[in-house]
Design an enzyme around this catalytic site. Structure first.
Site, PDB file in Angstrom:
ATOM      1  N   HIS A  89       0.824  -1.277   0.102  1.00  0.00           N
ATOM      2  CA  HIS A  89       0.148  -0.036  -0.307  1.00  0.00           C
ATOM      3  C   HIS A  89       0.939   1.257  -0.079  1.00  0.00           C
ATOM      4  O   HIS A  89       1.963   1.447   0.681  1.00  0.00           O
ATOM      5  CB  HIS A  89      -1.077  -0.019   1.057  1.00  0.00           C
ATOM      6  CG  HIS A  89      -2.074  -0.815   1.066  1.00  0.00           C
ATOM      7  ND1 HIS A  89      -3.300  -0.728   1.703  1.00  0.00           N
ATOM      8  CD2 HIS A  89      -2.351  -1.859   0.159  1.00  0.00           C
ATOM      9  CE1 HIS A  89      -4.030  -1.617   1.553  1.00  0.00           C
ATOM     10  NE2 HIS A  89      -3.593  -2.457   0.536  1.00  0.00           N
ATOM     11  N   TYR A 127      -9.210   5.304   7.450  1.00  0.00           N
ATOM     12  CA  TYR A 127      -9.498   5.677   8.940  1.00  0.00           C
ATOM     13  C   TYR A 127     -10.408   6.894   8.966  1.00  0.00           C
ATOM     14  O   TYR A 127     -10.416   8.024   8.518  1.00  0.00           O
ATOM     15  CB  TYR A 127      -8.246   6.210   9.595  1.00  0.00           C
ATOM     16  CG  TYR A 127      -7.303   5.245   9.659  1.00  0.00           C
ATOM     17  CD1 TYR A 127      -6.360   4.873   8.798  1.00  0.00           C
ATOM     18  CD2 TYR A 127      -6.909   4.498  10.849  1.00  0.00           C
ATOM     19  CE1 TYR A 127      -5.138   3.661   8.727  1.00  0.00           C
ATOM     20  CE2 TYR A 127      -5.874   3.704  11.239  1.00  0.00           C
ATOM     21  CZ  TYR A 127      -5.325   3.297  10.217  1.00  0.00           C
ATOM     22  OH  TYR A 127      -4.232   2.176  10.335  1.00  0.00           O
ATOM     23  N   PRO A 166      -4.843  -0.199  18.779  1.00  0.00           N
ATOM     24  CA  PRO A 166      -4.377  -0.701  17.514  1.00  0.00           C
ATOM     25  C   PRO A 166      -4.631   0.364  16.306  1.00  0.00           C
ATOM     26  O   PRO A 166      -3.997   0.386  15.185  1.00  0.00           O
ATOM     27  CB  PRO A 166      -5.314  -1.689  17.128  1.00  0.00           C
ATOM     28  CG  PRO A 166      -6.505  -1.602  18.440  1.00  0.00           C
ATOM     29  CD  PRO A 166      -5.875  -0.843  19.386  1.00  0.00           C
ATOM     30  N   LYS A 205       0.629  -0.303  15.267  1.00  0.00           N
ATOM     31  CA  LYS A 205       2.331  -0.286  15.687  1.00  0.00           C
ATOM     32  C   LYS A 205       2.783  -1.590  16.649  1.00  0.00           C
ATOM     33  O   LYS A 205       3.851  -1.992  16.626  1.00  0.00           O
ATOM     34  CB  LYS A 205       2.627   0.836  16.699  1.00  0.00           C
ATOM     35  CG  LYS A 205       2.697   1.853  16.001  1.00  0.00           C
ATOM     36  CD  LYS A 205       4.010   2.163  15.080  1.00  0.00           C
ATOM     37  CE  LYS A 205       3.881   3.003  13.855  1.00  0.00           C
ATOM     38  NZ  LYS A 205       3.735   2.309  12.445  1.00  0.00           N
ATOM     39  N   TYR A 231       3.918   6.374  10.576  1.00  0.00           N
ATOM     40  CA  TYR A 231       2.934   5.407  10.281  1.00  0.00           C
ATOM     41  C   TYR A 231       3.661   4.225   9.280  1.00  0.00           C
ATOM     42  O   TYR A 231       3.548   3.032   9.645  1.00  0.00           O
ATOM     43  CB  TYR A 231       1.773   5.774   9.200  1.00  0.00           C
ATOM     44  CG  TYR A 231       0.793   4.734   9.337  1.00  0.00           C
ATOM     45  CD1 TYR A 231      -0.578   4.659   9.740  1.00  0.00           C
ATOM     46  CD2 TYR A 231       0.821   3.729   8.034  1.00  0.00           C
ATOM     47  CE1 TYR A 231      -1.419   3.872   9.735  1.00  0.00           C
ATOM     48  CE2 TYR A 231      -0.040   2.799   8.047  1.00  0.00           C
ATOM     49  CZ  TYR A 231      -1.194   2.782   8.734  1.00  0.00           C
ATOM     50  OH  TYR A 231      -1.979   1.823   8.352  1.00  0.00           O
TER      51      TYR A 231
HETATM   52  P1  RFL Z   1       1.372 -12.264  21.199  1.00  0.00           P
HETATM   53  O1  RFL Z   1       1.181 -12.312  20.009  1.00  0.00           O
HETATM   54  O2  RFL Z   1       0.490 -11.869  22.288  1.00  0.00           O
HETATM   55  O3  RFL Z   1       2.095 -13.501  21.650  1.00  0.00           O
HETATM   56  C1  RFL Z   1       2.656 -13.886  22.946  1.00  0.00           C
HETATM   57  C2  RFL Z   1       2.655 -15.539  23.210  1.00  0.00           C
HETATM   58  O4  RFL Z   1       2.987 -15.904  24.460  1.00  0.00           O
HETATM   59  C3  RFL Z   1       2.253 -16.928  24.710  1.00  0.00           C
HETATM   60  N1  RFL Z   1       2.376 -17.071  25.985  1.00  0.00           N
HETATM   61  C4  RFL Z   1       2.925 -17.979  27.041  1.00  0.00           C
HETATM   62  N2  RFL Z   1       3.535 -19.021  26.492  1.00  0.00           N
HETATM   63  C5  RFL Z   1       4.250 -19.829  27.403  1.00  0.00           C
HETATM   64  N3  RFL Z   1       4.176 -19.773  28.843  1.00  0.00           N
HETATM   65  C6  RFL Z   1       3.142 -18.838  29.127  1.00  0.00           C
HETATM   66  N4  RFL Z   1       3.128 -18.478  30.261  1.00  0.00           N
HETATM   67  C7  RFL Z   1       2.768 -17.897  28.035  1.00  0.00           C
HETATM   68  N5  RFL Z   1       1.838 -16.799  28.361  1.00  0.00           N
HETATM   69  C8  RFL Z   1       1.627 -16.374  26.904  1.00  0.00           C
HETATM   70  C9  RFL Z   1       0.947 -16.748  23.982  1.00  0.00           C
HETATM   71  O5  RFL Z   1      -0.284 -17.888  23.928  1.00  0.00           O
HETATM   72  C10 RFL Z   1       1.015 -16.026  22.807  1.00  0.00           C
HETATM   73  O6  RFL Z   1       1.262 -17.106  21.721  1.00  0.00           O
HETATM   74  O7  RFL Z   1       2.791 -11.090  21.668  1.00  0.00           O
HETATM   75  P2  RFL Z   1       3.851 -10.661  20.634  1.00  0.00           P
HETATM   76  O8  RFL Z   1       4.590 -11.827  20.335  1.00  0.00           O
HETATM   77  O9  RFL Z   1       4.736  -9.616  21.589  1.00  0.00           O
HETATM   78  O10 RFL Z   1       3.076 -10.000  19.518  1.00  0.00           O
HETATM   79  C11 RFL Z   1       2.399  -8.690  19.517  1.00  0.00           C
HETATM   80  C12 RFL Z   1       0.984  -8.560  18.569  1.00  0.00           C
HETATM   81  O11 RFL Z   1       0.406  -9.853  18.748  1.00  0.00           O
HETATM   82  C13 RFL Z   1       0.453  -7.446  18.861  1.00  0.00           C
HETATM   83  O12 RFL Z   1       1.123  -6.388  19.159  1.00  0.00           O
HETATM   84  C14 RFL Z   1      -0.548  -6.943  17.379  1.00  0.00           C
HETATM   85  O13 RFL Z   1      -1.575  -8.085  17.305  1.00  0.00           O
HETATM   86  C15 RFL Z   1      -1.191  -5.647  17.743  1.00  0.00           C
HETATM   87  N6  RFL Z   1      -1.936  -5.341  16.725  1.00  0.00           N
HETATM   88  C16 RFL Z   1      -1.506  -4.718  15.686  1.00  0.00           C
HETATM   89  N7  RFL Z   1      -0.045  -4.644  15.581  1.00  0.00           N
HETATM   90  C17 RFL Z   1       0.409  -3.935  14.521  1.00  0.00           C
HETATM   91  O14 RFL Z   1       1.369  -3.753  14.350  1.00  0.00           O
HETATM   92  N8  RFL Z   1      -0.389  -3.582  13.086  1.00  0.00           N
HETATM   93  C18 RFL Z   1      -1.764  -3.984  13.191  1.00  0.00           C
HETATM   94  O15 RFL Z   1      -2.453  -3.625  12.292  1.00  0.00           O
HETATM   95  C19 RFL Z   1      -2.292  -4.434  14.320  1.00  0.00           C
HETATM   96  N9  RFL Z   1      -3.822  -4.661  14.513  1.00  0.00           N
HETATM   97  C20 RFL Z   1      -3.432  -5.536  16.671  1.00  0.00           C
HETATM   98  C21 RFL Z   1      -4.259  -5.005  15.709  1.00  0.00           C
HETATM   99  C22 RFL Z   1      -3.973  -6.111  17.833  1.00  0.00           C
HETATM  100  C23 RFL Z   1      -5.266  -6.409  17.885  1.00  0.00           C
HETATM  101  N10 RFL Z   1      -5.780  -6.917  19.178  1.00  0.00           N
HETATM  102  C24 RFL Z   1      -6.621  -8.123  19.113  1.00  0.00           C
HETATM  103  C25 RFL Z   1      -5.421  -6.780  20.291  1.00  0.00           C
HETATM  104  C26 RFL Z   1      -5.776  -5.243  15.715  1.00  0.00           C
HETATM  105  C27 RFL Z   1      -6.265  -5.965  16.858  1.00  0.00           C
HETATM  106  C28 RFL Z   1      -7.679  -5.837  17.021  1.00  0.00           C
HETATM  107  C1  PHB Z   2      -5.736  -4.564  10.597  1.00  0.00           C
HETATM  108  O1  PHB Z   2      -5.788  -4.871   9.316  1.00  0.00           O
HETATM  109  O2  PHB Z   2      -6.062  -5.445  11.238  1.00  0.00           O
HETATM  110  C2  PHB Z   2      -5.401  -2.993  11.001  1.00  0.00           C
HETATM  111  C3  PHB Z   2      -4.697  -2.296  10.099  1.00  0.00           C
HETATM  112  C4  PHB Z   2      -4.466  -0.966  10.491  1.00  0.00           C
HETATM  113  C5  PHB Z   2      -4.883  -0.617  11.950  1.00  0.00           C
HETATM  114  C6  PHB Z   2      -5.200  -1.692  12.806  1.00  0.00           C
HETATM  115  C7  PHB Z   2      -5.545  -2.989  12.195  1.00  0.00           C
HETATM  116  O3  PHB Z   2      -4.510   0.435  12.238  1.00  0.00           O
END
Ligand code: RFL
Ligand code: PHB
Length: 392
Positions: A72, A201, A293, A297, A385
């Site tokens: 993008h 957005y 989110p 980031k 961004y």
């Molecule tokens: P995770 O992905 O939570 O992974 C942690 C892992 O640790 C395991 N765990 C354990 N394992 C062993 N023993 C224990 N005691 C444990 N406790 C936990 C868990 O099962 C899991 O597998 O953390 P990590 O690796 O730091 O990754 C971070 C990302 O997942 C998170 O920051 C992003 O998903 C946030 N996020 C977004 N980030 C972006 O950069 N771009 C995006 O577009 C974006 N969109 C989002 C998002 C997060 C969202 N939600 C659901 C919070 C959109 C949403 C809706």
């Molecule tokens: C997504 O595609 O899940 C997404 C993209 C941008 C954001 C948050 C989530 O700012």
């Protein structure tokens, strides 16, 4: 069991760190509490900074990303029924972002690790990190119904925002800075081609909405909802009607509808844990910090932490010097706070503040208008961004 680096958590941070260490010749073990199928299905992020894509490429984990990721060149800001495009390459000297789901990154990294090593144990739940200040920290964990010990030279907590690694920091050395927002996101996946080519957005009449995507045939959309919202109160038609109202513009544009295949509500929080290491225990990704989110980031910060940490370990492995490792926390935190600030500003600028007054709304509009009127202000948004540079 014994290893050089014990990694708790097999999310993007833990899996990528294992891959980077393995390629440097440093042995490690990943303990993941959940089953493989669960980790591979957990719906989360989708927007990758250029640096995140580069990191996955450099470690040979980007074949499918390169084939299927959607590049993008900008995003759209929508407010007051008007659309405004932010052009990333023009404003940043050529940078872009890529849409590729976190679930797919996790699948790619798991497949590589199971094929090439290092060891990755599913359904292995870490209970505690013991003696983090000593030369030989230990992770106590349960696997196949038995409590076991993993003896390590170093331990990295990549166990997300509800993990146990944070708990091994003595209260007197750790500070947690947190902010809760008075709204949540209702996120859906729908089997319908996206109604836009780039992410939208929107600051709409009833609050914020985001149009994202997963592929040319799958749309990902989010709606601002009150905290405590139950998805049961949001039948499909209500979701589509509300999204259509928030994206509405004066002019020709229509939100296409399709079958909704997943719905979930996520509360929003900013939180930074300082310092990011104690003795021989390090934190990376959501274990150390979370952001709302809106700025996309979270995943990107998790990737940048482990890139820095892998370089610190590589330096130690090559020279025996702990000079970089000793500065891991400072090396990450500047970027972490900048991403925290950016996510906070984006969130506050686009969401409707419950009980907000007219003054709040005018401030939001003034910020949005500044971004769309000034190349300098737009360039600042685009630089954040698409991702600020790494400290290392
Ligand atoms: P995770 O992905 O939570 O992974 C942690 C892992 O640790 C395991 N765990 C354990 N394992 C062993 N023993 C224990 N005691 C444990 N406790 C936990 C868990 O099962 C899991 O597998 O953390 P990590 O690796 O730091 O990754 C971070 C990302 O997942 C998170 O920051 C992003 O998903 C946030 N996020 C977004 N980030 C972006 O950069 N771009 C995006 O577009 C974006 N969109 C989002 C998002 C997060 C969202 N939600 C659901 C919070 C959109 C949403 C809706
Ligand atoms: C997504 O595609 O899940 C997404 C993209 C941008 C954001 C948050 C989530 O700012």
């Amino acid at each position: 069991m014994r290893t050089t680096v014990g990694i708790i958590g097999g999310g993007p941070a833990g899996l990528l760190l294992a891959r980077l260490l393995h390629r440097t010749g440093i042995d490690c073990v990943v303990l993941e509490s959940r089953a493989r199928a669960y980790v591979e299905q957990r719906q989360r992020a989708g927007m990758l900074e250029q640096g995140t894509v580069d990191a996955l490429r450099e470690c040979g984990a980007a074949d499918r990303l390169d084939a299927e990721g959607l590049i993008h060149h900008g995003i759209e800001l929508r407010f007051e029924r008007e659309r405004h495009r932010i052009d990333f390459p023009v404003l940043t000297g050529g940078r872009t972002v890529t849409i590729y789901a976190q679930t797919e990154i996790v699948k790619d990294l798991i497949a590589l690790q199971l094929a090439e090593g290092p060891p990755l144990l599913f359904e292995a739940e870490a209970l505690a990190v013991e003696k983090p200040e000593s030369q030989a920290p230990v992770v106590r964990f349960v696997h196949e119904g038995r409590e076991q010990m993993l003896s390590c030279d170093y331990v990295v907590g990549c166990d997300g925002s509800h993990g146990i690694a944070q708990g091994a920091f003595p209260a007197e050395v750790s500070c947690v800075y947190a902010h809760d927002y008075p709204y949540s996101w209702l996120g859906i996946l729908a089997d319908v081609p996206p109604s836009c080519e780039e992410l939208i957005y929107a600051r709409g009449p009833g609050g914020f909405a985001l149009h994202s995507m997963r592929s040319p045939s799958v749309s990902r959309l989010y709606l601002q909802v009150p905290n405590g919202t139950d998805v049961k109160d949001w039948p499909d038609d209500r979701i589509w009607d509300e999204l259509s109202a928030r994206f509405a513009i004066d002019g020709d544009w229509r939100l296409e509808r399709g079958p909704i295949t997943s719905k979930s509500v996520t509360p929003m929080r900013s939180c930074v844990h300082e310092p990011m290491c104690h003795g021989r225990l390090f934190l990376a990704g959501d274990a150390a910090h979370i952001v709302p989110p809106t700025g996309a980031k979270g995943l990107n910060l998790a990737v940048s932490d482990v890139r820095v940490l892998a370089r610190c370990f590589a330096e130690f492995h090559r020279t025996g010097s702990t000079q970089l490792l000793d500065h891991y926390s400072e090396l990450c935190l500047e970027r972490v706070w900048q991403a925290t600030r950016f996510s906070y500003d984006m969130t506050r600028m686009l969401h409707t503040q419950p009980n907000g007054d007219v003054f709040d709304r005018r401030m939001q509009l003034a910020r949005l208008r500044r971004i769309t009127a000034s190349r300098h202000a737009a360039a600042e948004l685009a630089a954040n961004y698409t991702g600020l540079p790494l400290a290392l």
